[in-house]
Design a protein around this motif. Sequence first.
Motif, PDB file in Angstrom:
ATOM      1  N   LYS A 296       0.632  -1.115   0.094  1.00 58.48           N
ATOM      2  CA  LYS A 296       0.494  -0.157   0.038  1.00 58.48           C
ATOM      3  C   LYS A 296       0.791   1.139  -0.120  1.00 58.48           C
ATOM      4  N   ARG A 297       2.032   1.347   1.145  1.00 59.93           N
ATOM      5  CA  ARG A 297       3.189   2.895   1.375  1.00 59.93           C
ATOM      6  C   ARG A 297       3.507   2.740  -0.307  1.00 59.93           C
ATOM      7  N   ASP A 298       3.950   2.247  -0.825  1.00 60.39           N
ATOM      8  CA  ASP A 298       4.811   1.802  -2.579  1.00 60.39           C
ATOM      9  C   ASP A 298       3.710   1.607  -3.329  1.00 60.39           C
ATOM     10  N   LYS A 299       2.930   1.627  -3.182  1.00 61.77           N
ATOM     11  CA  LYS A 299       1.431   1.143  -4.569  1.00 61.77           C
ATOM     12  C   LYS A 299       2.237  -0.075  -5.472  1.00 61.77           C
ATOM     13  N   THR A 300       2.983  -0.297  -4.911  1.00 67.68           N
ATOM     14  CA  THR A 300       2.706  -1.852  -5.641  1.00 67.68           C
ATOM     15  C   THR A 300       1.572  -2.674  -6.131  1.00 67.68           C
ATOM     16  N   ALA A 301       0.231  -2.685  -4.962  1.00 67.36           N
ATOM     17  CA  ALA A 301      -0.339  -3.726  -4.547  1.00 67.36           C
ATOM     18  C   ALA A 301      -1.110  -3.431  -6.291  1.00 67.36           C
ATOM     19  N   ILE A 302      -1.655  -4.351  -6.986  1.00 64.56           N
ATOM     20  CA  ILE A 302      -2.324  -4.789  -8.406  1.00 64.56           C
ATOM     21  C   ILE A 302      -3.345  -3.937  -8.026  1.00 64.56           C
ATOM     22  N   MET A 303      -4.676  -3.372  -8.928  1.00 63.32           N
ATOM     23  CA  MET A 303      -4.990  -2.134  -8.962  1.00 63.32           C
ATOM     24  C   MET A 303      -6.071  -3.268  -9.794  1.00 63.32           C
ATOM     25  N   PRO A 304      -7.246  -3.723  -8.798  1.00 60.64           N
ATOM     26  CA  PRO A 304      -8.552  -4.877  -9.489  1.00 60.64           C
ATOM     27  C   PRO A 304      -8.885  -4.704 -11.237  1.00 60.64           C
ATOM     28  N   GLN A 305      -8.789  -3.422 -11.333  1.00 67.19           N
ATOM     29  CA  GLN A 305      -9.372  -3.165 -12.846  1.00 67.19           C
ATOM     30  C   GLN A 305      -8.522  -3.603 -13.931  1.00 67.19           C
ATOM     31  N   ASP A 306      -7.001  -3.666 -13.800  1.00 68.83           N
ATOM     32  CA  ASP A 306      -5.934  -4.016 -14.121  1.00 68.83           C
ATOM     33  C   ASP A 306      -5.980  -5.580 -14.681  1.00 68.83           C
ATOM     34  N   THR A 307      -5.960  -6.315 -13.223  1.00 70.66           N
ATOM     35  CA  THR A 307      -6.186  -7.540 -13.367  1.00 70.66           C
ATOM     36  C   THR A 307      -7.390  -8.170 -13.775  1.00 70.66           C
ATOM     37  N   ALA A 308      -8.599  -7.065 -13.107  1.00 67.53           N
ATOM     38  CA  ALA A 308      -9.951  -7.525 -13.825  1.00 67.53           C
ATOM     39  C   ALA A 308      -9.631  -7.529 -16.105  1.00 67.53           C
ATOM     40  N   ASP A 309      -9.132  -6.931 -16.378  1.00 65.25           N
ATOM     41  CA  ASP A 309      -8.894  -6.357 -17.856  1.00 65.25           C
ATOM     42  C   ASP A 309      -8.395  -7.681 -18.573  1.00 65.25           C
ATOM     43  N   LEU A 310      -6.878  -8.377 -17.567  1.00 66.59           N
ATOM     44  CA  LEU A 310      -5.993  -9.116 -18.285  1.00 66.59           C
ATOM     45  C   LEU A 310      -6.938 -10.785 -17.976  1.00 66.59           C
ATOM     46  N   LEU A 311      -8.054 -10.610 -16.771  1.00 64.94           N
ATOM     47  CA  LEU A 311      -8.819 -12.129 -17.625  1.00 64.94           C
ATOM     48  C   LEU A 311      -9.609 -11.931 -18.632  1.00 64.94           C
ATOM     49  N   LEU A 312     -10.299 -10.722 -18.854  1.00 62.25           N
ATOM     50  CA  LEU A 312     -11.009 -10.550 -20.068  1.00 62.25           C
ATOM     51  C   LEU A 312     -10.533 -10.764 -21.533  1.00 62.25           C
ATOM     52  N   THR A 313      -9.566 -10.378 -20.952  1.00 67.77           N
ATOM     53  CA  THR A 313      -8.320 -10.841 -22.182  1.00 67.77           C
ATOM     54  C   THR A 313      -8.085 -12.340 -22.228  1.00 67.77           C
ATOM     55  N   VAL A 314      -7.606 -13.068 -21.482  1.00 65.38           N
ATOM     56  CA  VAL A 314      -7.293 -14.674 -21.242  1.00 65.38           C
ATOM     57  C   VAL A 314      -9.391 -14.713 -21.840  1.00 65.38           C
ATOM     58  N   LEU A 315     -10.263 -14.329 -21.192  1.00 71.37           N
ATOM     59  CA  LEU A 315     -12.016 -15.322 -22.123  1.00 71.37           C
ATOM     60  C   LEU A 315     -12.206 -14.851 -23.212  1.00 71.37           C
ATOM     61  N   MET A 316     -11.336 -13.961 -24.315  1.00 73.39           N
ATOM     62  CA  MET A 316     -11.293 -13.266 -25.707  1.00 73.39           C
ATOM     63  C   MET A 316     -10.417 -14.392 -25.775  1.00 73.39           C
ATOM     64  N   ASN A 317      -9.324 -13.971 -25.763  1.00 70.40           N
ATOM     65  CA  ASN A 317      -8.758 -15.209 -26.168  1.00 70.40           C
ATOM     66  C   ASN A 317      -9.131 -16.814 -26.270  1.00 70.40           C
ATOM     67  N   ASP A 318      -9.527 -16.838 -25.115  1.00 74.10           N
ATOM     68  CA  ASP A 318     -10.390 -18.653 -25.202  1.00 74.10           C
ATOM     69  C   ASP A 318      -9.308 -19.561 -25.132  1.00 74.10           C
ATOM     70  N   ASP A 319      -7.880 -19.575 -25.293  1.00 78.11           N
ATOM     71  CA  ASP A 319      -6.608 -20.396 -25.515  1.00 78.11           C
ATOM     72  C   ASP A 319      -6.274 -20.925 -24.733  1.00 78.11           C
ATOM     73  N   PHE A 320      -6.765 -20.969 -23.378  1.00 77.24           N
ATOM     74  CA  PHE A 320      -6.138 -21.343 -21.626  1.00 77.24           C
ATOM     75  C   PHE A 320      -6.748 -22.768 -21.413  1.00 77.24           C
ATOM     76  N   GLU A 321      -6.726 -23.668 -21.029  1.00 79.80           N
ATOM     77  CA  GLU A 321      -6.436 -25.238 -20.872  1.00 79.80           C
ATOM     78  C   GLU A 321      -7.539 -25.180 -20.161  1.00 79.80           C
ATOM     79  N   SER A 322      -8.862 -26.674 -20.150  1.00 84.65           N
ATOM     80  CA  SER A 322      -9.388 -26.303 -19.030  1.00 84.65           C
ATOM     81  C   SER A 322      -8.681 -26.800 -18.245  1.00 84.65           C
ATOM     82  N   GLY A 323      -9.705 -26.199 -16.680  1.00 84.92           N
ATOM     83  CA  GLY A 323      -9.090 -26.437 -15.520  1.00 84.92           C
ATOM     84  C   GLY A 323      -7.369 -25.969 -14.880  1.00 84.92           C
ATOM     85  N   SER A 324      -7.454 -25.769 -15.661  1.00 83.92           N
ATOM     86  CA  SER A 324      -5.365 -24.890 -15.690  1.00 83.92           C
ATOM     87  C   SER A 324      -5.557 -23.742 -14.395  1.00 83.92           C
ATOM     88  N   HIS A 325      -5.087 -23.313 -13.773  1.00 83.80           N
ATOM     89  CA  HIS A 325      -4.798 -22.425 -13.360  1.00 83.80           C
ATOM     90  C   HIS A 325      -3.667 -21.096 -13.586  1.00 83.80           C
TER      91      HIS A 325
END
Length: 332
Positions: A296-325
Amino acid sequence: SELLERRQSEQPKSLTTHTAVHFFVQQRGGGPTKLRKMPRTVVIVTGASRGLGRAIALSFVKEEKTFQKFSPLRILLLARSEEGLVGTKSLMQQEADKFLDTTANDNDATSDLLDMTHHVIDLSDLDNLDDNLNDILDFSSSSKNNLPPFEKAILINNAGSLGHLGPCMNMTSLKELQTSLDFNITSSLWVSTRFVRSFSQQQQQQQQTKTVVVNISSLCAIEPFKTMGVYCTGKAARDMFHTVLAKETTTTEEEEGNNIKVLNYAPGALETDMAEELINCNVLDKDLHNFYVTSKRDKTAIMPQDTADLLLTVLMNDDFESGSHIDYWDLK
């Protein structure tokens, strides 16, 4: 400016905690809405009133190219806070208006590009969970709403809580433990089960809908962190269940595909109310506490919108293996 029509849907008398409000984006001029296409994608987001859930909901509408990938879009927002859900919808509307202005310039364009509904629901209330899910899944069913089959159905299984913080041996309330596990494990597993079953049944009725379940995971699902035993347990259980679900629904090339994919997505350490709760906790492991304070002090925590946008990219590309972490940092 864009005109919005707000409609209050009929509420089942047996479901007193349900509130549904629809926003339909209308054509310029305020004339009667002309339908170009029925909803193509249906999305359910749990824990959508704040934090990561709100950010993921916003990701579906904040970029025109993302919205076009999924629209016409019907999205159902679930959480306990009606005020928070209304706030999420308002933010989504503001984002969508930025490019729906241009979409609506064509007189033949349709208005039903975005249909947002919120349902006030306590997912920890297991006694009423099935009845509440019946109502929600009925609303998201194309056949029960006399609509053509959805091309894609997406569940963002996000809702969760920290549970007991501090050494495991210091737990003193069995009831508190049970409540936490009911919410973070039992309810979450049941929501995914009902969602997949609902759209599997529609597929058996020749309605081929691509079904995607996203379990919001954590590094805590695969690594132990002192003083967060209950939270780690919940995340680990959810990961394993969804991994098994993926194996059960994965078909070989020789088999007829069932169009179901499952993803365990770890969004990283976020700047959210949950992180603030950890910072203010005086029984958290020292190293862990220092990590959150420093982030929090160094502002290195990930902003929710940044990781949410990255998730949407994964869903749009649809190239992940089902069941993967997949972790946020795996994609950076």
